[in-house]
Each structure stands twice: as C-alpha cells, then as structure tokens.
Design an enzyme around this catalytic site. Structure first.
Site, PDB file in Angstrom:
ATOM      1  CG  ASN A  14     -89.080  42.054 -15.626  1.00 55.04           C
ATOM      2  OD1 ASN A  14     -90.186  41.569 -15.438  1.00 55.04           O
ATOM      3  ND2 ASN A  14     -88.842  43.354 -15.512  1.00 55.04           N
ATOM      4  CG  MET A  94     -82.480  50.146 -20.089  1.00 53.86           C
ATOM      5  SD  MET A  94     -84.271  50.017 -20.325  1.00 53.86           S
ATOM      6  CE  MET A  94     -84.742  51.698 -20.013  1.00 53.86           C
ATOM      7  CG  ASN A 111     -89.393  45.342 -24.742  1.00 50.38           C
ATOM      8  OD1 ASN A 111     -88.461  45.214 -23.940  1.00 50.38           O
ATOM      9  ND2 ASN A 111     -90.019  46.494 -24.904  1.00 50.38           N
ATOM     10  CG  HIS A 113     -92.951  49.800 -22.571  1.00 47.95           C
ATOM     11  ND1 HIS A 113     -91.747  50.475 -22.746  1.00 47.95           N
ATOM     12  CD2 HIS A 113     -93.895  50.744 -22.392  1.00 47.95           C
ATOM     13  CE1 HIS A 113     -91.974  51.772 -22.681  1.00 47.95           C
ATOM     14  NE2 HIS A 113     -93.261  51.967 -22.466  1.00 47.95           N
ATOM     15  CG  ASP A 149     -91.440  50.859 -26.242  1.00 48.54           C
ATOM     16  OD1 ASP A 149     -90.808  49.802 -26.091  1.00 48.54           O
ATOM     17  OD2 ASP A 149     -91.080  51.943 -25.748  1.00 48.54           O
ATOM     18  CD  GLN A 177     -99.551  42.725 -10.748  1.00 44.25           C
ATOM     19  OE1 GLN A 177    -100.088  41.897 -11.481  1.00 44.25           O
ATOM     20  NE2 GLN A 177     -99.533  42.598  -9.429  1.00 44.25           N
ATOM     21  CD  GLU A 178     -92.073  45.718 -15.394  1.00 40.16           C
ATOM     22  OE1 GLU A 178     -91.055  45.266 -15.940  1.00 40.16           O
ATOM     23  OE2 GLU A 178     -92.160  46.920 -15.045  1.00 40.16           O
TER      24      GLU A 178
HETATM   25  C1  GAR Z   1     -88.493  47.093 -16.009  1.00 36.93           C
HETATM   26  O1  GAR Z   1     -89.429  47.902 -15.330  1.00 36.93           O
HETATM   27  C2  GAR Z   1     -88.812  47.063 -17.500  1.00 36.93           C
HETATM   28  O2  GAR Z   1     -90.174  47.066 -17.769  1.00 36.93           O
HETATM   29  C3  GAR Z   1     -88.160  48.334 -17.951  1.00 36.93           C
HETATM   30  O3  GAR Z   1     -86.951  48.407 -17.243  1.00 36.93           O
HETATM   31  C4  GAR Z   1     -87.106  47.750 -15.985  1.00 36.93           C
HETATM   32  C5  GAR Z   1     -86.005  46.716 -15.871  1.00 36.93           C
HETATM   33  O4  GAR Z   1     -86.000  46.126 -14.604  1.00 36.93           O
HETATM   34  N1  GAR Z   1     -87.940  48.325 -19.363  1.00 36.93           N
HETATM   35  C6  GAR Z   1     -87.983  49.409 -20.121  1.00 36.93           C
HETATM   36  O5  GAR Z   1     -88.178  50.518 -19.680  1.00 36.93           O
HETATM   37  C7  GAR Z   1     -87.749  49.156 -21.596  1.00 36.93           C
HETATM   38  N2  GAR Z   1     -88.027  50.331 -22.355  1.00 36.93           N
HETATM   39  P1  GAR Z   1     -85.207  44.785 -14.346  1.00 36.93           P
HETATM   40  O6  GAR Z   1     -83.795  44.985 -14.909  1.00 36.93           O
HETATM   41  O7  GAR Z   1     -85.184  44.658 -12.849  1.00 36.93           O
HETATM   42  O8  GAR Z   1     -85.935  43.667 -15.032  1.00 36.93           O
END
Ligand code: GAR
Length: 194
Positions: A14, A94, A111, A113, A149, A177-178
């Site tokens: 992300n 995290m 954030n 989620h 959250d 999608q994120e």
């Molecule tokens: C993502 O899916 C994000 O939404 C999730 O961790 C992943 C990180 O991926 N976040 C959570 O669960 C927060 N509670 P990334 O390090 O590749 O961006």
C-alpha cells in the site's frame, strides 16, 4: 510542502502504491505534497527497500526495544515529527496505538483496513468474512480515532467472494482494490486540507 509520513510493518504494497501515485502524478508540483518518510517497526520490513530505491527517507523503530507501548509511541511520534507531517498514513502498520498518539495526530491520521467496516474490525478479516458466508468483501480507508478500526470512512471498495475462495485468494483480490483506494484517499485529503 505537505509532508506525508507512512508507517509500515511488512510488505508495504500500500505504501508503494501511494509512492507510485505521488511520483507519477507529480504531487509535489501539482499539490505541494510528497512522501517524506517511511517508518517501520520491523527492521526486515520489505517495503523499506522500495522506499529507499524511490529516494524516500526511511527509519526503523523496533517496538521490542521499548519498555511500554507508551514509550514506543512517544519515540515514534518524535521520529515522525522530525518530518513535520501534514498527514500520517498507516499502511499495514500492525500496532495498536495509544490514546496519546492518536490524539497527537487527530484529524491527520489515516488507516486502511481489509474489510468493509464496520464489519470485521480487528484481525483475520478475510477468514471471518468467509466463515460468515459473505457474498462480498472489501476494504476501507478511514480516519483513525480512539476506538480500533472505527472512524469516519473516506473510501471503500467492494469485491465479490468467489466459490472456492480461501483467506489468501480473497486477501489478494481485496489488496488490488486497496492499492486503488488508498492513493485516492490520500490525494483527496491533500487536496481538501490546506
Ligand atoms: C493490507 O491488507 C492492510 O489492509 C492490512 O495489512 C495489509 C498490509 O499490506 N492492514 C491491517 O490489517 C490493519 N489492521 P501491505 O504491507 O502490503 O500494504
């Protein structure tokens, strides 16, 4: 310059999506905004290398080196504030944040989620969506407030749950999608707040 500081714990995909959007969209020239720093609580977070390769300052602050959550968050805030942030972006960071940290960045802390909040706050969102028999899943960008959250929703995206999905296949579909909605939400924040 509106400085964006991004916090990660792992892969950082992300964060990478936001950095790419900022560089490809020339946010510096267009909106006076840039990703100023990427900070991780884990030294082996893969995203750190990507950030360095894209000319972004990085730092590691290992939470295990601190006696308490409060001590870690205070040191983290000190590190973040050296970049005079307009916006702090949690991107797969995290850690549960202390009330003091959240208050310090009130109104400028986002954030992402991996669920359609308010459904499935917390961990293991994809497995919980499968267990509940959901036909759709998704992700949410929201402002961070004191409750985990929960907080004003800025962007959401929906994906179908397909027959045979596992938590991993669903997570991968949601993650694509994120990478679309998080850069869009960050840019929206940058444009709307002077
Ligand atoms: C993502 O899916 C994000 O939404 C999730 O961790 C992943 C990180 O991926 N976040 C959570 O669960 C927060 N509670 P990334 O390090 O590749 O961006």
């Amino acid at each position: 310059m509106k400085n964006i500081v991004i916090l990660i714990s792992g892969g950082g995909s992300n964060m990478a999506a936001i950095v790419r959007a900022a560089q490809q969209g020339d946010w510096a020239q267009q909106y006076g905004a840039r990703v100023a720093a990427v900070i991780s609580n884990k030294a082996d977070a893969k995203g750190l290398q990507f950030a360095q390769e894209h000319g972004i300052a990085t730092a590691v602050l290992d939470h295990k080196a601190f006696a308490s959550r409060e001590d870690f968050d205070a040191a983290l805030a000190q590190q973040i504030d050296t970049h005079q942030p307009h916006l702090v972006v949690l991107a797969g960071f995290m850690r549960i944040l202390t009330p003091g940290f959240v208050a310090h960045y009130a109104g400028r802390l986002l954030n992402i989620h991996p669920s359609l909040l308010p459904a499935f706050p917390g961990l293991h969102t994809h497995q919980r969506a499968l267990d509940a028999g959901c036909k759709f899943a998704g992700c949410t960008v929201h402002q961070v407030t004191q409750e985990l959250d929960v907080g004003p929703i800025l962007e959401q995206a929906v994906v179908p749950v397909l027959p045979g999905d596992t938590a991993d296949t669903l997570a991968a579909r949601v993650l694509t999608q994120e990478h679309i909605i998080y850069p869009r939400a960050v840019l929206g924040f940058i444009k709307n707040k002077s």
